[in-house]
Design a protein around this motif. Sequence first.
Motif, PDB file in Angstrom:
ATOM      1  N   LEU A 134       0.823  -1.203   0.000  1.00  0.00           N
ATOM      2  CA  LEU A 134       0.000   0.000   0.000  1.00  0.00           C
ATOM      3  C   LEU A 134       0.864   1.262   0.000  1.00  0.00           C
ATOM      4  N   LYS A 135       0.230   2.401  -0.188  1.00  0.00           N
ATOM      5  CA  LYS A 135       0.965   3.654  -0.376  1.00  0.00           C
ATOM      6  C   LYS A 135       1.725   4.084   0.869  1.00  0.00           C
ATOM      7  N   CYS A 136       1.389   3.491   2.012  1.00  0.00           N
ATOM      8  CA  CYS A 136       2.112   3.787   3.253  1.00  0.00           C
ATOM      9  C   CYS A 136       3.361   2.920   3.396  1.00  0.00           C
ATOM     10  N   GLY A 137       3.562   1.970   2.471  1.00  0.00           N
ATOM     11  CA  GLY A 137       4.712   1.092   2.538  1.00  0.00           C
ATOM     12  C   GLY A 137       4.470  -0.201   3.287  1.00  0.00           C
ATOM     13  N   THR A 138       3.218  -0.473   3.649  1.00  0.00           N
ATOM     14  CA  THR A 138       2.872  -1.682   4.392  1.00  0.00           C
ATOM     15  C   THR A 138       2.291  -2.730   3.450  1.00  0.00           C
ATOM     16  N   LEU A 139       2.695  -3.972   3.650  1.00  0.00           N
ATOM     17  CA  LEU A 139       2.148  -5.086   2.894  1.00  0.00           C
ATOM     18  C   LEU A 139       0.886  -5.592   3.568  1.00  0.00           C
ATOM     19  N   VAL A 140      -0.181  -5.745   2.778  1.00  0.00           N
ATOM     20  CA  VAL A 140      -1.427  -6.270   3.327  1.00  0.00           C
ATOM     21  C   VAL A 140      -1.854  -7.507   2.551  1.00  0.00           C
ATOM     22  N   VAL A 141      -2.714  -8.297   3.189  1.00  0.00           N
ATOM     23  CA  VAL A 141      -3.196  -9.551   2.617  1.00  0.00           C
ATOM     24  C   VAL A 141      -4.614  -9.327   2.105  1.00  0.00           C
ATOM     25  N   PHE A 142      -4.777  -9.462   0.782  1.00  0.00           N
ATOM     26  CA  PHE A 142      -6.055  -9.128   0.158  1.00  0.00           C
ATOM     27  C   PHE A 142      -6.041  -9.674  -1.268  1.00  0.00           C
ATOM     28  N   HIS A 143      -7.219  -9.967  -1.792  1.00  0.00           N
ATOM     29  CA  HIS A 143      -7.300 -10.432  -3.172  1.00  0.00           C
ATOM     30  C   HIS A 143      -8.034  -9.422  -4.050  1.00  0.00           C
ATOM     31  N   GLY A 144      -9.341  -9.251  -3.858  1.00  0.00           N
ATOM     32  CA  GLY A 144     -10.107  -8.343  -4.694  1.00  0.00           C
ATOM     33  C   GLY A 144     -10.355  -8.932  -6.070  1.00  0.00           C
ATOM     34  N   THR A 145     -10.941  -8.119  -6.935  1.00  0.00           N
ATOM     35  CA  THR A 145     -11.187  -8.552  -8.313  1.00  0.00           C
ATOM     36  C   THR A 145     -10.320  -7.724  -9.256  1.00  0.00           C
ATOM     37  N   GLY A 146     -10.543  -7.896 -10.549  1.00  0.00           N
ATOM     38  CA  GLY A 146      -9.751  -7.179 -11.535  1.00  0.00           C
ATOM     39  C   GLY A 146      -8.856  -8.122 -12.306  1.00  0.00           C
ATOM     40  N   THR A 147      -8.005  -7.562 -13.133  1.00  0.00           N
ATOM     41  CA  THR A 147      -7.074  -8.341 -13.937  1.00  0.00           C
ATOM     42  C   THR A 147      -5.711  -8.366 -13.264  1.00  0.00           C
ATOM     43  N   ASP A 148      -4.807  -9.174 -13.817  1.00  0.00           N
ATOM     44  CA  ASP A 148      -3.452  -9.191 -13.276  1.00  0.00           C
ATOM     45  C   ASP A 148      -2.748  -7.854 -13.510  1.00  0.00           C
ATOM     46  N   GLN A 149      -3.199  -7.118 -14.510  1.00  0.00           N
ATOM     47  CA  GLN A 149      -2.630  -5.790 -14.772  1.00  0.00           C
ATOM     48  C   GLN A 149      -3.254  -4.727 -13.864  1.00  0.00           C
ATOM     49  N   SER A 150      -4.485  -4.956 -13.409  1.00  0.00           N
ATOM     50  CA  SER A 150      -5.172  -3.997 -12.550  1.00  0.00           C
ATOM     51  C   SER A 150      -5.924  -4.749 -11.445  1.00  0.00           C
ATOM     52  N   PRO A 151      -5.184  -5.328 -10.481  1.00  0.00           N
ATOM     53  CA  PRO A 151      -5.806  -6.161  -9.445  1.00  0.00           C
ATOM     54  C   PRO A 151      -6.243  -5.344  -8.237  1.00  0.00           C
ATOM     55  N   GLY A 152      -6.887  -6.030  -7.295  1.00  0.00           N
ATOM     56  CA  GLY A 152      -7.214  -5.414  -6.014  1.00  0.00           C
ATOM     57  C   GLY A 152      -8.423  -4.511  -6.029  1.00  0.00           C
ATOM     58  N   LEU A 153      -9.323  -4.688  -7.004  1.00  0.00           N
ATOM     59  CA  LEU A 153     -10.508  -3.826  -7.080  1.00  0.00           C
ATOM     60  C   LEU A 153     -11.490  -4.183  -5.959  1.00  0.00           C
ATOM     61  N   LEU A 154     -12.221  -3.170  -5.482  1.00  0.00           N
ATOM     62  CA  LEU A 154     -13.014  -3.305  -4.258  1.00  0.00           C
ATOM     63  C   LEU A 154     -14.505  -3.523  -4.483  1.00  0.00           C
ATOM     64  N   LYS A 155     -15.005  -3.269  -5.697  1.00  0.00           N
ATOM     65  CA  LYS A 155     -16.455  -3.223  -5.899  1.00  0.00           C
ATOM     66  C   LYS A 155     -17.150  -4.492  -5.435  1.00  0.00           C
ATOM     67  N   SER A 156     -16.701  -5.639  -5.890  1.00  0.00           N
ATOM     68  CA  SER A 156     -17.366  -6.889  -5.528  1.00  0.00           C
ATOM     69  C   SER A 156     -17.092  -7.302  -4.088  1.00  0.00           C
TER      70      SER A 156
END
Length: 328
Positions: A78-100
Amino acid sequence: MPKNQMKRTRSFSKATMQSPTFSLATKLNVTDDIHHNHRPAVIGHRGSLYTALENTSRSFIDAAKAGADGIELDVFLLKCGTLVVFHGTGTDQSPGLLKSYCGIDGSILDYTADEARSLLTFNKHSDQFGCGPDMITDDNHDDHYCYVHTLEEVLLTLRDHPDVKPEFLIKIELKGPGTALPSVELVKKHNMMHRCQFASFNHERIAKVKSVAPDATTGALWADLPSDFLERCLEVQADEVHFRYDTCTQNNVEAAHNAGLRTMAWFRGPKAMGTDAIKYHDVGNEDVNMYKTVLQSGVMSLCANRPAVALEAVLEQVTRCISDDEED
């Protein structure tokens, strides 16, 4: 009922009642009489995502309690420099989307770790999740309290929890950009390199891992498998090939093993697997038969959404091999 409405209803019913037409065994070029003399490992895909919300400590602990050999998780920087555990939706080029996942626009990358934990809540009725809505709550006094974990928090939980064996594997999928080097640094900080492995669909990331940690175990993830997959795995010094389960043919697995690479079959998320499973007439949605069919390819491990069921399939295979050896 109007005639045109009756016509649409009959057409819809006929379509939804159509029988499955594919055989997974045929697709993988395997038969029931194939035997492999090794004990495949079972990795919980995002933990045990049908018993708890995916990518949470509870899901990982559930997988450990079920007897899994390890878990797979997804990380973003994340932008603060911390690694987080999350999947989300989206493509491999644009992952981590929150809508679903969370019912809002944007990406996990738009947040700091503190913001992600305090502001993001999971949509308990999302069709992306395998667990039921009663397993998802944002009440921090509830046993099923769900929030975005940091990778460091998860590593320490799995290191110190009494129900997690010391040899329990942690497969870290480098999901977002910039995750390779910070992930290695964090794992080294807690002296857990012997328990952690690194994988990505973006193979430049696993090459970066190897550049700073030559002894690290890395896996090249594939969705659609190209004909030159072996050359591309070896080019980035991958130790393992991670096949999508329906590309895990006996020939592909044998070729990988002959090249000195270990192998794993990964299963898609719950929504995608639900869509896939209705195509096959010989297996169900990650039932014992599906896992047994994939194991007949000779693959060395399964990254499964239902680790307890995958373990049943492994036990059946091991028991059968022992029985056959005794008869010989």
